[in-house]
Structure formats: C-alpha cells, structure tokens
Motif scaffolding. Sequence first.
Motif, short mmCIF file in Angstrom:
data_model
loop_
_atom_site.label_atom_id
_atom_site.label_comp_id
_atom_site.label_asym_id
_atom_site.label_seq_id
_atom_site.Cartn_x
_atom_site.Cartn_y
_atom_site.Cartn_z
N THR A 1 0.83 -1.21 0.00
CA THR A 1 0.00 0.00 0.00
C THR A 1 0.86 1.26 0.00
OG1 THR A 1 -1.52 -1.26 1.36
CG2 THR A 1 -1.96 1.10 1.19
N LEU A 2 1.99 1.19 0.72
CA LEU A 2 2.89 2.35 0.79
C LEU A 2 3.78 2.45 -0.44
CD1 LEU A 2 3.97 2.08 4.55
CD2 LEU A 2 2.57 3.89 3.54
N GLY A 3 3.62 1.48 -1.38
CA GLY A 3 4.44 1.50 -2.60
C GLY A 3 5.87 1.08 -2.34
N ARG A 4 6.10 0.43 -1.21
CA ARG A 4 7.46 0.01 -0.87
C ARG A 4 7.81 -1.36 -1.44
NH1 ARG A 4 9.93 3.07 2.84
NH2 ARG A 4 11.35 1.36 3.26
N ARG A 5 6.81 -2.01 -2.06
CA ARG A 5 7.06 -3.30 -2.71
C ARG A 5 6.02 -3.46 -3.83
NH1 ARG A 5 7.74 -7.56 0.31
NH2 ARG A 5 6.93 -8.84 -1.35
N PRO A 6 6.23 -4.42 -4.72
CA PRO A 6 5.27 -4.61 -5.81
C PRO A 6 3.90 -5.01 -5.26
CG PRO A 6 7.29 -5.89 -6.16
CD PRO A 6 7.37 -5.33 -4.79
N PRO A 7 2.87 -4.95 -6.12
CA PRO A 7 1.54 -5.35 -5.65
C PRO A 7 1.57 -6.72 -4.99
CG PRO A 7 1.40 -4.40 -7.84
CD PRO A 7 2.86 -4.48 -7.50
N LEU A 8 0.73 -6.88 -4.00
CA LEU A 8 0.67 -8.12 -3.23
C LEU A 8 0.18 -9.26 -4.11
CD1 LEU A 8 0.71 -9.07 -0.13
CD2 LEU A 8 -1.77 -9.06 -0.41
N GLU A 9 0.77 -10.44 -3.94
CA GLU A 9 0.25 -11.63 -4.62
C GLU A 9 -0.60 -12.40 -3.62
OE1 GLU A 9 3.56 -13.77 -6.43
OE2 GLU A 9 3.02 -12.67 -8.26
N VAL A 10 -1.86 -12.63 -3.98
CA VAL A 10 -2.77 -13.40 -3.12
C VAL A 10 -2.79 -14.82 -3.68
CG1 VAL A 10 -5.14 -13.63 -2.29
CG2 VAL A 10 -4.15 -11.34 -2.65
N TYR A 11 -2.29 -15.76 -2.87
CA TYR A 11 -2.12 -17.13 -3.38
C TYR A 11 -3.42 -17.92 -3.27
CZ TYR A 11 2.77 -15.82 -2.91
OH TYR A 11 3.97 -15.18 -3.02
N GLY A 12 -4.13 -18.00 -4.36
CA GLY A 12 -5.34 -18.84 -4.42
C GLY A 12 -6.60 -18.05 -4.13
N ASP A 13 -7.61 -18.25 -5.00
CA ASP A 13 -8.91 -17.59 -4.77
C ASP A 13 -10.04 -18.59 -4.84
OD1 ASP A 13 -8.90 -18.22 -7.44
OD2 ASP A 13 -9.39 -16.20 -8.16
N ASP A 14 -9.67 -19.91 -4.73
CA ASP A 14 -10.69 -20.94 -4.87
C ASP A 14 -10.68 -21.92 -3.70
OD1 ASP A 14 -8.25 -22.01 -5.45
OD2 ASP A 14 -8.86 -23.02 -7.29
N TYR A 15 -10.25 -21.44 -2.54
CA TYR A 15 -10.31 -22.28 -1.34
C TYR A 15 -11.76 -22.38 -0.85
CZ TYR A 15 -5.24 -22.32 -0.83
OH TYR A 15 -3.90 -22.52 -1.02
N ALA A 16 -12.02 -23.40 -0.04
CA ALA A 16 -13.38 -23.58 0.51
C ALA A 16 -13.57 -22.64 1.70
CB ALA A 16 -13.57 -25.03 0.92
N THR A 17 -13.52 -21.35 1.43
CA THR A 17 -13.75 -20.31 2.45
C THR A 17 -14.76 -19.33 1.86
OG1 THR A 17 -11.94 -18.98 1.56
CG2 THR A 17 -11.37 -20.50 3.33
N PRO A 18 -15.37 -18.48 2.67
CA PRO A 18 -16.43 -17.62 2.15
C PRO A 18 -16.01 -16.78 0.94
CG PRO A 18 -16.48 -17.59 4.53
CD PRO A 18 -15.28 -18.40 4.14
N ASP A 19 -14.78 -16.24 0.92
CA ASP A 19 -14.41 -15.45 -0.26
C ASP A 19 -13.34 -16.12 -1.12
OD1 ASP A 19 -11.92 -14.99 0.94
OD2 ASP A 19 -12.48 -13.02 1.71
N GLY A 20 -13.03 -17.39 -0.80
CA GLY A 20 -12.10 -18.16 -1.64
C GLY A 20 -10.63 -17.99 -1.26
N THR A 21 -10.31 -17.05 -0.35
CA THR A 21 -8.90 -16.88 0.03
C THR A 21 -8.67 -17.51 1.41
OG1 THR A 21 -9.25 -14.67 1.03
CG2 THR A 21 -8.71 -14.76 -1.32
N CYS A 22 -7.41 -17.81 1.72
CA CYS A 22 -7.08 -18.54 2.95
C CYS A 22 -7.45 -17.73 4.20
CB CYS A 22 -5.59 -18.82 3.00
SG CYS A 22 -5.09 -20.13 1.91
#
Length: 328
Positions: free
Chosen positions: A200-221
């Motif tokens: 968010t502070l631009g101190r690193r590249p955009p965040l990588e979210v690993y997986g969006d198809d887990y068995a959770t309400p929004d698919g992320t861990c």
Amino acid sequence: MTRRFLVTGGAGYVGSHLVAALRARGDAVVVFDNLRTGHRAAVPADVRLVVADLADHAAVDATLGDGPFDGVFHFAGLTQVGESMREPYRYLYDNVATGIALVDACVRHKVPRFVLSSTAALFGMPDEVPIREEARIEPGNPYGDSKWMIERTLLWASRIHGLRSACLRYFNAAGADPDGRLGEDHRPESHLIPLVIDATLGRRPPLEVYGDDYATPDGTCVRDYVHVTDLADAHLLAFDRLAEGDVVWNLGNGAGHSVLEVIQAVERVAGAKVPYRFAPRRPGDPAVLVAAADRARAAGWRPRFHALDDIVRTAWAWREAHPEGYGG
Ligand SMILES: NC(=O)c1ccc[n+]([C@@H]2O[C@H](COP(=O)([O-])OP(=O)(O)OC[C@H]3O[C@@H](n4cnc5c(N)ncnc54)[C@H](O)[C@@H]3O)[C@@H](O)[C@H]2O)c1
C-alpha cells in the motif's frame, strides 16, 4: 522482589514485545540474541544484551551462570516455513540442537521454569478447525517438526528433572506495540499484514494473493491473527500458571480472517487502495487455520486487540513512523 529472566531472541519481533511487558511489571531482563534477524535497536539501552549464538554453549553457560534466573523465555530460532522446506537439516539441526542444549543448560543451572515459542505449524493440515491442543500433531514442514521436538524435550525435562515448561503454540503474530516503540521488521518479510502495508505504501510490488478458490467464504485462505502484545500477556500468564504444573496452550484470536479481509482492513485504516493480484495456490497451504484458545482463556487470558482493524492500526502506525523499520 524483582524477578529476573533470560529472553532468547529478545531482539526479535515477538521477543522484544515480551521484554517490554516484563519490564513494565518491574522484572529484570537479560536478552540473548545473535542479531541474525533481530535488531539491537529493539532492545532497550538499559537491558543487558548478550550478542551470541545459542550454538555457542560456553556463552549460554556463562550467561545462565550469571544467574539466578526465575525463568527462560525461548524465542530464538529459525522461523520460516518455506525456507525449512528448502533447508530441512539446517532447521532441524539449528532449532532442535540449540533447543536441547538450552534446556539442558537450564536444568544444570537450576532455572525452574521455561516458556517456549511453539507454533500452529505443529498441526499441518488439521482434521478439525478451530484447532484444540489435543488435535493430531502432524507437522507439515521441518520448521514445525523442530518445535515439536523441543516440546518433547521439555516434556522429558519436566518428568525427569522437574523443569516446569509452557509450550505456547502461536498462530499468526501480528500488530505492533500500541505505544509505537516496537514493531515487525523481518528481512525478508513473509507475514501478510506487513506485506499488505508495504504494498500500500508503494514500498514493494503489488501483493500476490495465493489462491482464490479455497473452501472459504471469499475463496482466500483464512488465518488467525493474534496481537503481539496479547501474546506477550499470554507469556506472563503462562509463566505464573507454571506454579500449578506444565502448560500447553494454543494462542489465537479464535476468529479467522481471510486474505481479502486483511486487505480490506488495511484499506480502511490507511484510507488507500491496496494493490494486489491473484496468483496460484502455494502447495501445502491449508484453507483455514484458526485456534481454539479456550485453555488460555479459562486461565484468564483476555486479548485486548481482538478486532482486525485494531491489530492493523498498530501495525500501520509502526510502519508509517518507521518506514525503514529499525534501520531508519
Ligand atoms: N511471528 C509469528 O507469527 C510466529 C508464529 C508462531 C511461532 N513463532 C515463533 O516465535 C518466535 C519468535 O518469532 P519472531 O517472529 O519474533 O521471529 P524473529 O526472527 O523476529 O525473532 C527471532 C530472534 O531470535 C534470534 N535468533 C535466531 N536464531 C538464534 C540463535 N541461534 N542464537 C541466538 N539468537 C537467535 C534472532 O536474531 C531474532 O532476534 C520464533 O521461535 C518463532 O518460531 C512466531
């Protein structure tokens, strides 16, 4: 009477917050740390810092010989799950050998109590969530197994030598000292909240979210984020409870939060968008890891920073005030 403690890894993230909590209640502290991942600036100037590696048995003996100590809090060690899959023997050797040697030295120097930073990584892919202390132990990586071996060492030290011990299995330590003196500064950083903040502070590249198809309400861990100051409180309480017998506690908030929920919390606190993109799942990541912390709560543990926004607010404040971490 002032009590006196040795804190291994007291220059690190969680250990430095315990040092602050011990001093706030008037205890005396010696920190033992090789500064491999810790920071000299995280140790108050008036606290004795022994800069040495736990593998240096003479240094450990000399430090404990300068006692007496009422207890040892053991945070020092290698802590990266992914790295442990690449360098298994280093993790098993470093963490277990230094852990056993430290326990042995405590017995020889008549230290009565020992508190271990253990980990939720003991549970691998859990059969049931929330995870209770009795859950099947099946570490999915050498890091988790190294902690389990130290737990077993402590069990025998208790049975054979009467060394009382507390094994505190943390889930995800998060947040920063609410007074802004201490915070998280791992290099490289692998923990989600500081990574989201730095993206968010631009101190690193955009965040990588690993997986969006887990068995959770929004698919992320979903993970259990517990505030580092609440963890420090749990250590103080566990130490006191050792008067009644050995302690094994799972320490978590009891409520899980998904990666997307963490991102949204950072967006609320920062008032800015978090740059992120989805990436493939990482092998071995369970969908949900949440603690059943009933034992610690029954013993009187009352986490003060329950809400995810409160945890994120302290982490954000630390990073804003210390953009270079302890290096700035
Ligand atoms: N941070 C978490 O979310 C988390 C979760 C579960 C368990 N834990 C455990 O809590 C403990 C502290 O974690 P952290 O995040 O504060 O890590 P950290 O890397 O910030 O702190 C570890 C400290 O130990 C020191 N150290 C490491 N190896 C040493 C050695 N051989 N001799 C002397 N000093 C040594 C490092 O310099 C550092 O100051 C670790 O044992 C970790 O496994 C942490």
